[in-house]
Every structure is written in C-alpha cells, then in structure tokens.
Design a protein around this motif. Structure first.
Motif, PDB file in Angstrom:
ATOM      1  N   GLU A 118      -5.345   3.028   3.157  1.00 37.63           N
ATOM      2  CA  GLU A 118      -3.981   2.824   3.669  1.00 37.63           C
ATOM      3  C   GLU A 118      -3.290   1.666   2.953  1.00 37.63           C
ATOM      4  N   LYS A 119      -4.029   0.603   2.679  1.00 44.40           N
ATOM      5  CA  LYS A 119      -3.462  -0.552   1.963  1.00 44.40           C
ATOM      6  C   LYS A 119      -3.086  -0.137   0.544  1.00 44.40           C
ATOM      7  N   ALA A 120      -3.962   0.601  -0.141  1.00 37.78           N
ATOM      8  CA  ALA A 120      -3.669   1.060  -1.502  1.00 37.78           C
ATOM      9  C   ALA A 120      -2.459   1.990  -1.502  1.00 37.78           C
ATOM     10  N   LYS A 121      -2.403   2.901  -0.510  1.00 41.46           N
ATOM     11  CA  LYS A 121      -1.277   3.822  -0.416  1.00 41.46           C
ATOM     12  C   LYS A 121       0.033   3.048  -0.235  1.00 41.46           C
ATOM     13  N   ALA A 122       0.028   2.041   0.617  1.00 40.44           N
ATOM     14  CA  ALA A 122       1.226   1.230   0.845  1.00 40.44           C
ATOM     15  C   ALA A 122       1.655   0.519  -0.445  1.00 40.44           C
TER      16      ALA A 122
END
Length: 167
Positions: free
Chosen positions: A101-105
C-alpha cells in the motif's frame, strides 16, 4: 422474482450477519483464525514479510529460516493471503500489505507528476531492486491500477460520477 446469491450476500452483510473478505464469507464473530503453534508461525511469517519491506524474503527462505514444514508454511501463506495481510506479486514474491500500500501510494504520487513511467523510474523512485519492482508493477497491472504500453506504464483513470479520479 428470483433472489440472486450476490443479493443474498449483500442483505446479510448489511444486517451484520456475515463478513466478506476477498473470496471468503464468515459469520460475524466466527472469522477465520489460526490457533496454537500455527498462529505463532503465522505471526512470525507475517513479521518477516513486514520487516522485508520492498525486498521481502522468498517463501523458501522463510521456510528455512523459521524451520517450518512446507505443508505448514503453505497453510500459513494461504491464511495470510486470505486475510489480506500479504499480497502475491509472483509465485516467489509476496509483499506485506502495508509495504504494498505504501509503494502504491508513492507510485500514485509519481504519476501525479508524470503521465507515463518506466519500470526503471519506479524502481529508482522506490529504491527497489529490479527483482522486486517487476513483479510489483505487474501486480499493479493485474489490479487495473496501471496499464503497460510498450516499456512505459500509465495510470488507469476511473470515472466516478462523471469525475475522473485516481484509483
């Protein structure tokens, strides 16, 4: 009038009779849990994926490190996938959901600056190794967040109520 299965599930969900996660249905208060040694192993495996960040250990490495039997590890991995604690980027690469989720953001922020990105640009921005970034961007493609066009990726825009919005 006939009742469709999805309609039935929706009514039961609205009345807080059931909970649905990914492809599983459970009664409220009876969600899937692991107990005993398997629960401890699941916590250890999840912790390793979480600490691995965007360069997680492969399942075979985790099996060797924690000395978990292959059958038990498969059970733990299925549980972690079913409960969405980890995501499968490829058969050998799984990311903890928080890392994904952090990478996607971060990638979405990068797309806000540029309409097209190469895998290399994403890799450099996230400070990732190519071994991990390729499965990550392919996962974004499979989830219809990005689309590959040649050697570049574009963000897929969804229209919500006539307003163009990012996923």
């Amino acid at each position: 009038a006939s009742v469709y299965f999805d309609d039935l599930l929706n009514v039961m969900r609205e009345r807080n009779v059931i909970k649905t996660d990914a492809n599983q249905v459970s009664l409220i208060g009876r969600e899937r849990r692991l107990e005993g040694q398997v629960a401890d192993q699941a916590q250890q495996v999840e912790a390793l994926f979480q600490s691995g960040g965007l360069a997680p250990a492969a399942p075979a490495e985790i099996e060797a490190q924690l000395k978990i039997a292959p059958k038990k590890l498969r059970e733990v991995m299925k549980y972690l996938l079913d409960t969405e604690k980890i995501v499968e980027a490829s058969p050998e690469i799984y990311f903890h959901s928080s890392s994904y989720e952090k990478a996607k953001a971060e990638i979405l922020l990068l797309f806000a600056e540029r309409p097209e990105l190469t895998t290399s640009e994403i890799r450099q921005h996230l400070g990732m190794n190519r071994k991990y970034v390729v499965p990550l961007v392919e996962l974004l493609d499979r989830r219809k967040i990005t689309v590959r066009e040649g050697d570049k990726r574009k963000l897929i825009r969804h229209v919500l109520g006539g307003v163009s919005a990012f996923v």
